[in-house]
Design a protein around this motif. Structure first.
Motif, PDB file in Angstrom:
ATOM      1  N   ALA A 233       0.847  -1.190   0.000  1.00  0.00           N
ATOM      2  CA  ALA A 233       0.000   0.000   0.000  1.00  0.00           C
ATOM      3  C   ALA A 233       0.882   1.240   0.000  1.00  0.00           C
ATOM      4  CB  ALA A 233      -0.916  -0.001   1.222  1.00  0.00           C
ATOM      5  N   LYS A 234       0.431   2.268  -0.713  1.00  0.00           N
ATOM      6  CA  LYS A 234       1.157   3.533  -0.770  1.00  0.00           C
ATOM      7  C   LYS A 234       0.178   4.672  -0.494  1.00  0.00           C
ATOM      8  CE  LYS A 234       4.236   4.036  -4.077  1.00  0.00           C
ATOM      9  NZ  LYS A 234       4.904   4.053  -5.418  1.00  0.00           N
ATOM     10  N   VAL A 235       0.593   5.602   0.355  1.00  0.00           N
ATOM     11  CA  VAL A 235      -0.210   6.779   0.658  1.00  0.00           C
ATOM     12  C   VAL A 235       0.286   7.931  -0.202  1.00  0.00           C
ATOM     13  CG1 VAL A 235      -0.950   8.386   2.453  1.00  0.00           C
ATOM     14  CG2 VAL A 235      -0.589   5.974   3.016  1.00  0.00           C
ATOM     15  N   TYR A 236      -0.619   8.524  -0.962  1.00  0.00           N
ATOM     16  CA  TYR A 236      -0.291   9.628  -1.869  1.00  0.00           C
ATOM     17  C   TYR A 236      -0.785  10.951  -1.300  1.00  0.00           C
ATOM     18  CZ  TYR A 236       1.138   6.648  -5.808  1.00  0.00           C
ATOM     19  OH  TYR A 236       1.800   5.774  -6.625  1.00  0.00           O
ATOM     20  N   PHE A 237      -0.039  12.029  -1.590  1.00  0.00           N
ATOM     21  CA  PHE A 237      -0.418  13.360  -1.121  1.00  0.00           C
ATOM     22  C   PHE A 237       0.282  14.408  -1.974  1.00  0.00           C
ATOM     23  CE2 PHE A 237       2.878  11.328   1.362  1.00  0.00           C
ATOM     24  CZ  PHE A 237       3.944  12.217   1.308  1.00  0.00           C
ATOM     25  N   PRO A 238      -0.273  15.610  -2.063  1.00  0.00           N
ATOM     26  CA  PRO A 238       0.309  16.654  -2.901  1.00  0.00           C
ATOM     27  C   PRO A 238       1.231  17.582  -2.113  1.00  0.00           C
ATOM     28  CG  PRO A 238      -1.838  17.343  -2.201  1.00  0.00           C
ATOM     29  CD  PRO A 238      -1.588  16.002  -1.553  1.00  0.00           C
ATOM     30  N   ARG A 239       2.050  18.286  -2.854  1.00  0.00           N
ATOM     31  CA  ARG A 239       2.809  19.392  -2.277  1.00  0.00           C
ATOM     32  C   ARG A 239       2.756  20.556  -3.266  1.00  0.00           C
ATOM     33  NH1 ARG A 239       9.172  19.862  -0.286  1.00  0.00           N
ATOM     34  NH2 ARG A 239       8.722  21.246   1.476  1.00  0.00           N
ATOM     35  N   VAL A 240       2.306  21.697  -2.762  1.00  0.00           N
ATOM     36  CA  VAL A 240       2.262  22.906  -3.578  1.00  0.00           C
ATOM     37  C   VAL A 240       3.148  23.938  -2.897  1.00  0.00           C
ATOM     38  CG1 VAL A 240       0.823  24.697  -4.602  1.00  0.00           C
ATOM     39  CG2 VAL A 240      -0.072  22.366  -4.345  1.00  0.00           C
ATOM     40  N   ALA A 241       4.343  24.100  -3.416  1.00  0.00           N
ATOM     41  CA  ALA A 241       5.306  25.043  -2.847  1.00  0.00           C
ATOM     42  C   ALA A 241       5.267  26.323  -3.667  1.00  0.00           C
ATOM     43  CB  ALA A 241       6.705  24.442  -2.856  1.00  0.00           C
ATOM     44  N   ILE A 242       4.932  27.432  -3.033  1.00  0.00           N
ATOM     45  CA  ILE A 242       4.774  28.702  -3.744  1.00  0.00           C
ATOM     46  C   ILE A 242       6.082  29.473  -3.825  1.00  0.00           C
ATOM     47  CG2 ILE A 242       3.545  30.903  -3.774  1.00  0.00           C
ATOM     48  CD1 ILE A 242       1.843  28.453  -4.410  1.00  0.00           C
ATOM     49  N   MET A 243       6.871  29.442  -2.767  1.00  0.00           N
ATOM     50  CA  MET A 243       8.108  30.222  -2.731  1.00  0.00           C
ATOM     51  C   MET A 243       9.316  29.290  -2.585  1.00  0.00           C
ATOM     52  SD  MET A 243       7.107  33.308  -3.102  1.00  0.00           S
ATOM     53  CE  MET A 243       8.563  34.256  -2.616  1.00  0.00           C
ATOM     54  N   PRO A 244      10.453  29.615  -3.236  1.00  0.00           N
ATOM     55  CA  PRO A 244      10.643  30.764  -4.136  1.00  0.00           C
ATOM     56  C   PRO A 244      10.093  30.522  -5.539  1.00  0.00           C
ATOM     57  CG  PRO A 244      12.651  29.517  -4.001  1.00  0.00           C
ATOM     58  CD  PRO A 244      11.697  28.849  -3.049  1.00  0.00           C
ATOM     59  N   ASN A 245       9.838  29.249  -5.909  1.00  0.00           N
ATOM     60  CA  ASN A 245       9.327  28.939  -7.233  1.00  0.00           C
ATOM     61  C   ASN A 245       8.075  28.081  -7.109  1.00  0.00           C
ATOM     62  OD1 ASN A 245      11.591  30.103  -8.756  1.00  0.00           O
ATOM     63  ND2 ASN A 245      12.774  28.389  -7.907  1.00  0.00           N
ATOM     64  N   PHE A 261       4.007   3.230   8.693  1.00  0.00           N
ATOM     65  CA  PHE A 261       4.788   4.085   7.815  1.00  0.00           C
ATOM     66  C   PHE A 261       6.210   3.562   7.673  1.00  0.00           C
ATOM     67  CE2 PHE A 261       1.658   7.404   9.144  1.00  0.00           C
ATOM     68  CZ  PHE A 261       1.179   7.694   7.879  1.00  0.00           C
ATOM     69  N   ASN A 262       6.695   3.606   6.456  1.00  0.00           N
ATOM     70  CA  ASN A 262       8.084   3.277   6.203  1.00  0.00           C
ATOM     71  C   ASN A 262       8.903   4.522   6.519  1.00  0.00           C
ATOM     72  OD1 ASN A 262      10.580   2.545   5.084  1.00  0.00           O
ATOM     73  ND2 ASN A 262       9.601   1.328   3.480  1.00  0.00           N
ATOM     74  N   ASN A 263       9.856   4.401   7.406  1.00  0.00           N
ATOM     75  CA  ASN A 263      10.590   5.560   7.897  1.00  0.00           C
ATOM     76  C   ASN A 263      11.631   6.028   6.873  1.00  0.00           C
ATOM     77  OD1 ASN A 263      11.394   7.592   9.625  1.00  0.00           O
ATOM     78  ND2 ASN A 263      12.846   6.283  10.724  1.00  0.00           N
ATOM     79  N   VAL A 264      11.110   6.455   5.718  1.00  0.00           N
ATOM     80  CA  VAL A 264      11.967   6.965   4.660  1.00  0.00           C
ATOM     81  C   VAL A 264      11.377   8.259   4.141  1.00  0.00           C
ATOM     82  CG1 VAL A 264      12.782   4.686   3.965  1.00  0.00           C
ATOM     83  CG2 VAL A 264      10.739   5.643   2.889  1.00  0.00           C
ATOM     84  N   ALA A 265      12.152   8.987   3.365  1.00  0.00           N
ATOM     85  CA  ALA A 265      11.663  10.231   2.786  1.00  0.00           C
ATOM     86  C   ALA A 265      10.564   9.936   1.770  1.00  0.00           C
ATOM     87  CB  ALA A 265      12.819  10.973   2.116  1.00  0.00           C
ATOM     88  N   ALA A 266       9.670  10.905   1.602  1.00  0.00           N
ATOM     89  CA  ALA A 266       8.599  10.771   0.618  1.00  0.00           C
ATOM     90  C   ALA A 266       9.190  10.662  -0.785  1.00  0.00           C
ATOM     91  CB  ALA A 266       7.661  11.967   0.708  1.00  0.00           C
ATOM     92  N   SER A 267       8.531   9.872  -1.631  1.00  0.00           N
ATOM     93  CA  SER A 267       8.991   9.666  -3.008  1.00  0.00           C
ATOM     94  C   SER A 267       8.203  10.554  -3.959  1.00  0.00           C
ATOM     95  CB  SER A 267       8.800   8.208  -3.418  1.00  0.00           C
ATOM     96  OG  SER A 267       9.562   7.341  -2.600  1.00  0.00           O
ATOM     97  N   LEU A 268       8.895  11.229  -4.848  1.00  0.00           N
ATOM     98  CA  LEU A 268       8.245  12.045  -5.857  1.00  0.00           C
ATOM     99  C   LEU A 268       7.635  11.130  -6.920  1.00  0.00           C
ATOM    100  CD1 LEU A 268       7.655  14.821  -7.162  1.00  0.00           C
ATOM    101  CD2 LEU A 268       9.882  14.638  -8.293  1.00  0.00           C
ATOM    102  N   GLU A 269       6.331  11.240  -7.123  1.00  0.00           N
ATOM    103  CA  GLU A 269       5.633  10.434  -8.118  1.00  0.00           C
ATOM    104  C   GLU A 269       5.349  11.222  -9.391  1.00  0.00           C
ATOM    105  OE1 GLU A 269       4.892   7.268  -7.961  1.00  0.00           O
ATOM    106  OE2 GLU A 269       5.133   6.752  -5.841  1.00  0.00           O
ATOM    107  N   ILE A 270       4.892  12.471  -9.243  1.00  0.00           N
ATOM    108  CA  ILE A 270       4.545  13.303 -10.394  1.00  0.00           C
ATOM    109  C   ILE A 270       5.027  14.717 -10.130  1.00  0.00           C
ATOM    110  CG2 ILE A 270       2.696  14.166 -11.877  1.00  0.00           C
ATOM    111  CD1 ILE A 270       0.949  11.858 -10.817  1.00  0.00           C
ATOM    112  N   SER A 271       5.780  15.280 -11.023  1.00  0.00           N
ATOM    113  CA  SER A 271       6.211  16.669 -10.905  1.00  0.00           C
ATOM    114  C   SER A 271       5.509  17.507 -11.965  1.00  0.00           C
ATOM    115  CB  SER A 271       7.726  16.787 -11.055  1.00  0.00           C
ATOM    116  OG  SER A 271       8.134  16.319 -12.332  1.00  0.00           O
TER     117      SER A 271
END
Length: 433
Positions: A233-245, A261-271
């Motif tokens: 199972a994978k939990v998906y979530f968005p990130r909207v960073a406004i600053m600086p870009n 939770f797997n104690n690792v950094a979140a993986s980028l799925e879609i940029s």
């Protein structure tokens, strides 16, 4: 608990000396990579019903509704299906789903036992609306069990409230029978068991500073969804960073086999997710686990709903859909809620699994109506028609529409919330992902 059990069932039967046929035991064993499992038994009695939330200005008005949308092939294409659903058997307004009882709610989840979960929210402050009713508990999640669907406090996520602060959304994990909630207070994802106990939290970004109120934009987790890929199972979530870009992305975290939770950094799925709004409020996955819907919310006439497809382990853009009419940007009237549904054919309510979806929408231009509808739009996953091409009928030729209250005027702008549909058991097979 209706979920997958691997190996354990077979071992238990062997130890007890039990032998039975599929009919006698009530399940059918399947095998994934040589390991036996029991297919997930999704909702049955209410399969095809749809739950939606909305803002209510008066203390006794509804903040949510349950529609009987099972027989969708019989709905009037291009016209308001709302009047046809407006009967006690087809439109359910649970008695205490009102601001005076539960305040304002947005996020919705439905578990495998057909319980509905509603998450408190201040999201309607994005419009011109005040804070939720004074008796709302910020961070409260309610559990609603049929047939009355009375909302009962289930658990409270630590949250101090305030402008836009509250819960982002809520999602149910079918595989591990648990709930995930995103909290705008600290940017964390909270994991709860089905007794309402907090198990753990996951912070995908940097730690919150601890001050009261909504976390910084770059830390906010709004929409949340659970998918099943390569046996996990994978939990998906968005990130909207406004600053600086400006950066709009979808991330995931892979769960351990026990659902933790797997104690690792979140993986980028879609940029590079298209859009201009700072809040991506909902993520939904198809029963094939290879299709994703993403909805944003904010400017009621400049918010997108779009889809992505998974192939070879990677997601790629699929389509943008046209919600509502031509106000501002053509068809970009998303209200921030989206969920897959099945198309009924000849009263078979799950004839075409995840072939369409419901999205919450503003400014829907429908036939035989003087004004605009605000509520749900039913769209084929394969795509729908723009309002401007071809003229003049546009998405009236392809889509279903459900107005929430029959008023057909712009006073309902920004009042539409989230949507979630009861799954059908025939469409979900968690032994095959």
């Amino acid at each position: 608990m209706k979920t997958i059990y691997k190996i354990t069932i077979m071992m238990s039967l062997a130890i007890l000396g039990v032998s039975c046929s599929d009919d006698e035991c009530g399940y059918e064993l399947e095998s994934v990579d040589g390991v036996s499992c029991v297919p997930f038994e999704a909702n049955k009695a209410n399969s095809g019903f749809t739950v939606a939330t909305c803002y209510a200005a008066e203390s006794n008005e509804p903040v949510g509704v349950i529609f009987d949308t099972r027989y969708n092939s019989q709905a009037p294409i291009g016209d308001d299906w709302g009047p046809g659903l407006n009967t006690p058997s087809e439109t359910i307004h649970p008695a205490n789903w009102t601001p005076e009882n539960i305040g304002q709610v947005f996020g919705i989840a439905i578990d495998s036992d057909e319980n509905i979960y509603l998450a408190s929210s201040n999201i309607y402050q994005q419009g011109v609306f005040p804070s939720p009713a004074s008796n709302v508990v910020s961070g409260q999640v309610y559990k609603c069990t049929g047939p009355s669907w009375t909302a009962v406090p289930f658990f409270t996520v630590p949250n101090t409230g305030g402008t836009l602060n509250g819960l982002g959304n809520i999602a149910y994990d079918k595989l591990n029978d648990q709930l995930f909630v995103s909290n705008l207070e600290d940017g964390n994802i909270y994991r709860y068991d089905m007794q309402g106990n907090l198990i753990e939290t996951y912070d995908p970004w940097s730690p919150d500073g601890g001050s009261a109120g909504i976390v910084n934009q770059e830390e906010r987790v709004w929409g949340i969804g659970v998918n099943y890929e390569s046996g996990v199972a994978k939990v998906y979530f968005p990130r909207v960073a406004i600053m600086p870009n400006p950066e709009r992305s979808i991330y995931s975290v892979t769960l351990n086999p026990d659902g933790s939770f797997n104690n690792v950094a979140a993986s980028l799925e879609i940029s590079g997710v298209a859009g201009s709004q700072s809040t991506i409020t909902d993520i939904a996955f198809s029963s094939s686990f290879n299709e994703m819907l993403v909805a944003e919310r904010g400017d009621p006439h400049n918010a997108k709903t779009q889809s992505f497809s998974k192939s070879g382990g990677s997601w790629s853009f699929n389509l943008q859909y046209f919600l509502g009419g031509n106000a501002g940007a053509d068809g970009e009237n998303a209200a921030g809620g989206v969920d897959f549904s099945n198309r009924e054919v000849d009263e078979d309510i799950d004839s075409e699994c995840s072939s369409q979806f419901w999205a919450t929408s503003n400014f829907m231009e429908v036939r035989a109506v003087s004004g605009f509808a605000y509520g749900l739009q039913g769209i084929s996953y394969a795509g729908n028609t723009s309002w401007t091409t071809p003229a003049p009928n546009a998405n009236q030729d392809t889509d279903l529409f459900v107005d929430f209250n029959g008023t057909y005027n712009t006073s309902d702008k920004n009042t539409i919330g989230d949507v979630e549909t009861f799954d059908a058991s025939e469409c979900f097979d968690l032994c095959d992902f």
